[in-house]
Design an enzyme around this catalytic site. Sequence first.
Site, PDB file in Angstrom:
ATOM      1  CG  PHE A 129       9.966  -3.440 -66.227  1.00 58.87           C
ATOM      2  CD1 PHE A 129       9.708  -3.064 -64.917  1.00 58.87           C
ATOM      3  CD2 PHE A 129      10.649  -2.560 -67.059  1.00 58.87           C
ATOM      4  CE1 PHE A 129      10.110  -1.820 -64.440  1.00 58.87           C
ATOM      5  CE2 PHE A 129      11.065  -1.328 -66.584  1.00 58.87           C
ATOM      6  CZ  PHE A 129      10.788  -0.955 -65.282  1.00 58.87           C
ATOM      7  CB  VAL A 130       6.740  -2.209 -70.241  1.00 57.54           C
ATOM      8  CG1 VAL A 130       5.816  -1.134 -70.814  1.00 57.54           C
ATOM      9  CG2 VAL A 130       8.168  -1.664 -70.164  1.00 57.54           C
TER      10      VAL A 130
ATOM     11  CB  ALA B 139      15.052  -8.273 -74.107  1.00 52.92           C
TER      12      ALA B 139
ATOM     13  CB  SER C 281      14.818  -1.099 -78.889  1.00 55.22           C
ATOM     14  OG  SER C 281      16.053  -0.724 -78.288  1.00 55.22           O
TER      15      SER C 281
ATOM     16  CE1 TYR D 233      14.935  -6.602 -77.940  1.00 51.84           C
ATOM     17  CE2 TYR D 233      16.132  -4.527 -77.730  1.00 51.84           C
ATOM     18  CZ  TYR D 233      14.964  -5.261 -77.583  1.00 51.84           C
ATOM     19  OH  TYR D 233      13.837  -4.657 -77.095  1.00 51.84           O
TER      20      TYR D 233
END
Length: 318
Positions: free
Chosen positions: A11-12, A74, A116, A141
């Site tokens: 996605f990123v 993730a 994160s 995570y």
Amino acid sequence: MYILITGASGFVGSQLIKTLSNQSLGYQLVVLSRKENFNLSSNILQLVRETSDNFFDKGIPDNIDVIIHLAGRAHILNDQLLDPLDEFRKVNVDGTLQLARQALEKKVKRFIFISSIGVNGAVTSQQPFTEDALPQPHADYALSKLEAEEALKILFAESDTELVIIRPPLVYAAHAPGNFARLLKLVATNLPLPFAGTKNRRSFVALENLVDFIQICIEHPNAANQTFLVADQSRISTRELVQYLKQGMGKPARFIYLPQPLMKLGAACIGKSKLYEQLFESLEVDTTKAQKLLGWTAPLSTQQAMLQAGQNYLKMKE
């Protein structure tokens, strides 16, 4: 400048490559991706396949100046059969260190690690999270990300390789995966949503804003050996979030009121306490350090980016 990007088809990663492959920037990209059907532009030099465990055992190419490490685990899709923390550690800690050791061996100038905000914690009460706050990882995570951060600091401490750590909150766009995708699907319906009395404050980061910040960290001298929290400038309530998305979709926002203690109790009874936290609790991020040290301002406002996400989501569904 030669830049290696892991997690390139994610996605990123895919948005980052789209931005950095602009010929005017002068970057030469080496991308690592599990997907074979990857569109290579003229300044993407090489496509290296990541292994199934995300380990980088084939070695990275020579002459890499910067590594942007996006790849990681993730989610645990079958946590009944696995030890979730052990599985996170295999990829997010062990895999990251394997890549980092290669960076040392090849004398890479800068290693950018995307961590994160979960490292800081799950909710805020009195004060927003800052880089100096004591880490309080709220899940396996996030704990694996913190362990990776600490291990990287030790590994690079006596070297010439500069470490940059970036902790984003939830990253959003019309095609975002996970919880934001589920929220978009819900908002696109005409159902009234239980956020009439919601006054929480949450930080998010638009995909374009995160990519812009990563791009600055590639070369800015003040980013060397620093940790940054990155987020949109505004902190909004879940009610405001839904209103912006609805506006982007051209739909009226309809809300109902339910007492939050009742919502919290109901969520706990059905095993959805984390979902309650994400929708009704606050998570605020202070980006003062990024603004002062790097002169960074998010190019898109939260309202602009949320409206755009709503508009684009409907276009995707047409």
